[in-house]
Design an enzyme around this catalytic site. Structure first.
Site, PDB file in Angstrom:
ATOM      1  N   CYS A  76      24.594 -41.212 -40.782  1.00 28.62           N
ATOM      2  CA  CYS A  76      25.131 -42.221 -39.877  1.00 28.62           C
ATOM      3  C   CYS A  76      26.243 -41.593 -39.037  1.00 28.62           C
ATOM      4  O   CYS A  76      27.134 -40.943 -39.576  1.00 28.62           O
ATOM      5  CB  CYS A  76      25.656 -43.380 -40.725  1.00 28.62           C
ATOM      6  SG  CYS A  76      26.938 -44.367 -39.970  1.00 28.62           S
ATOM      7  N   GLU A  77      26.179 -41.780 -37.741  1.00 27.58           N
ATOM      8  CA  GLU A  77      27.202 -41.175 -36.888  1.00 27.58           C
ATOM      9  C   GLU A  77      28.558 -41.864 -36.992  1.00 27.58           C
ATOM     10  O   GLU A  77      29.560 -41.306 -36.577  1.00 27.58           O
ATOM     11  CB  GLU A  77      26.740 -41.118 -35.436  1.00 27.58           C
ATOM     12  CG  GLU A  77      26.723 -42.426 -34.700  1.00 27.58           C
ATOM     13  CD  GLU A  77      26.320 -42.272 -33.249  1.00 27.58           C
ATOM     14  OE1 GLU A  77      26.848 -43.041 -32.433  1.00 27.58           O
ATOM     15  OE2 GLU A  77      25.492 -41.399 -32.925  1.00 27.58           O
ATOM     16  N   HIS A  78      28.598 -43.054 -37.541  1.00 24.49           N
ATOM     17  CA  HIS A  78      29.874 -43.764 -37.657  1.00 24.49           C
ATOM     18  C   HIS A  78      30.698 -43.319 -38.851  1.00 24.49           C
ATOM     19  O   HIS A  78      31.927 -43.292 -38.772  1.00 24.49           O
ATOM     20  CB  HIS A  78      29.637 -45.281 -37.748  1.00 24.49           C
ATOM     21  CG  HIS A  78      29.034 -45.847 -36.514  1.00 24.49           C
ATOM     22  ND1 HIS A  78      28.149 -46.895 -36.535  1.00 24.49           N
ATOM     23  CD2 HIS A  78      29.173 -45.499 -35.214  1.00 24.49           C
ATOM     24  CE1 HIS A  78      27.776 -47.172 -35.298  1.00 24.49           C
ATOM     25  NE2 HIS A  78      28.382 -46.343 -34.486  1.00 24.49           N
ATOM     26  N   HIS A  79      30.037 -42.979 -39.971  1.00 23.46           N
ATOM     27  CA  HIS A  79      30.771 -42.613 -41.188  1.00 23.46           C
ATOM     28  C   HIS A  79      30.344 -41.270 -41.759  1.00 23.46           C
ATOM     29  O   HIS A  79      30.908 -40.817 -42.747  1.00 23.46           O
ATOM     30  CB  HIS A  79      30.566 -43.694 -42.268  1.00 23.46           C
ATOM     31  CG  HIS A  79      30.952 -45.047 -41.797  1.00 23.46           C
ATOM     32  ND1 HIS A  79      30.030 -45.976 -41.373  1.00 23.46           N
ATOM     33  CD2 HIS A  79      32.168 -45.627 -41.658  1.00 23.46           C
ATOM     34  CE1 HIS A  79      30.659 -47.076 -40.989  1.00 23.46           C
ATOM     35  NE2 HIS A  79      31.955 -46.894 -41.150  1.00 23.46           N
ATOM     36  N   GLN A 117      20.168 -45.633 -36.531  1.00 19.96           N
ATOM     37  CA  GLN A 117      18.764 -45.920 -36.817  1.00 19.96           C
ATOM     38  C   GLN A 117      18.050 -46.463 -35.590  1.00 19.96           C
ATOM     39  O   GLN A 117      16.891 -46.116 -35.330  1.00 19.96           O
ATOM     40  CB  GLN A 117      18.651 -46.892 -37.987  1.00 19.96           C
ATOM     41  CG  GLN A 117      17.210 -47.170 -38.371  1.00 19.96           C
ATOM     42  CD  GLN A 117      17.103 -48.049 -39.598  1.00 19.96           C
ATOM     43  OE1 GLN A 117      17.966 -48.056 -40.457  1.00 19.96           O
ATOM     44  NE2 GLN A 117      16.019 -48.805 -39.685  1.00 19.96           N
ATOM     45  N   HIS A 145      21.285 -47.743 -45.978  1.00 19.61           N
ATOM     46  CA  HIS A 145      22.468 -47.058 -45.456  1.00 19.61           C
ATOM     47  C   HIS A 145      23.572 -47.032 -46.509  1.00 19.61           C
ATOM     48  O   HIS A 145      24.052 -48.086 -46.942  1.00 19.61           O
ATOM     49  CB  HIS A 145      22.971 -47.781 -44.198  1.00 19.61           C
ATOM     50  CG  HIS A 145      22.020 -47.684 -43.053  1.00 19.61           C
ATOM     51  ND1 HIS A 145      22.298 -46.932 -41.940  1.00 19.61           N
ATOM     52  CD2 HIS A 145      20.790 -48.229 -42.841  1.00 19.61           C
ATOM     53  CE1 HIS A 145      21.291 -47.014 -41.092  1.00 19.61           C
ATOM     54  NE2 HIS A 145      20.357 -47.801 -41.618  1.00 19.61           N
ATOM     55  N   CYS A 147      26.556 -46.254 -46.062  1.00 25.30           N
ATOM     56  CA  CYS A 147      27.802 -46.805 -45.520  1.00 25.30           C
ATOM     57  C   CYS A 147      27.909 -48.304 -45.800  1.00 25.30           C
ATOM     58  O   CYS A 147      29.011 -48.836 -45.891  1.00 25.30           O
ATOM     59  CB  CYS A 147      27.945 -46.509 -44.028  1.00 25.30           C
ATOM     60  SG  CYS A 147      26.624 -47.148 -42.989  1.00 25.30           S
TER      61      CYS A 147
END
Length: 186
Positions: A76-79, A117, A145, A147
């Site tokens: 995941c690019e956020h976490h 995703q 996910h 996250c």
């Protein structure tokens, strides 16, 4: 990617967390994390054209082709936490087919990057459309996910499902329904 530089950054992260990077269990951790990140993001160094190579063939086949349950592993690019699941891909050829082993390779080109995703699903569909110019393409990705499981809302049993449809899969609801029904079947 510079593994040595990344290794130094991981060592610094360990220190910021209050850990001793010199203790026995952590001495090699920075190098292992750097190598793992290089492997997990190897998609940045790949292109769809490279992984397909010469595996596109002229063939008059015009019925739906489905490759299901392709394992997906991404970050995941956020976490920068993993998400994983399965991709289901279908296309209706337009005089050209591709070797079926190329579908997992196409998935990995995009999954092995920092990713969303939603974007992953669209990128896979667009890559197949660009490579084959088929009558239609359908892609469904189902993923879990970490996250969402390990932090934040901490929901252990949630699954995210995304889809992308092109051509006949978008225009003809029967074609789309056939694909979705076959993608859900065991």
């Amino acid at each position: 990617m510079s593994e040595e530089r990344l290794s130094r950054l991981v060592r610094e992260q360990l220190e910021l967390l209050g850990e001793d990077p010199a203790r026995e269990g952590l001495v090699r951790t920075p190098a292992r994390v750097a190598a793992a990140l290089e492997f997990l993001t190897r998609g940045y160094g790949q292109t769809v054209e490279e992984v397909i190579g010469t595996a596109v063939f002229e063939e008059p086949h015009d019925s739906m082709v489905i490759v299901k349950d392709i394992e997906v592993y991404s970050l995941c690019e956020h976490h920068m936490l993993p998400f994983f699941g399965k991709a289901h891909i279908a296309y209706i050829p337009n005089g050209r087919i591709v070797g079926i082993s190329k579908f997992p390779r196409i998935v990995d080109v995009f999954a092995r990057r920092l990713q969303l995703q939603e974007r992953l699903t669209e990128e896979i569909a667009q890559a197949i459309e660009d490579a084959l110019n088929p009558q239609g393409v359908g892609v469904v990705v189902e993923a879990i996910h970490l996250c969402m499981m390990m932090r934040g809302v901490e929901k252990q049993n949630s699954k995210t499902i995304t889809s992308a449809v092109r051509g006949l899969f978008r225009r003809d609801h029967r074609t789309r329904e056939e694909f979705l029904r076959l993608a859900r079947s065991d």
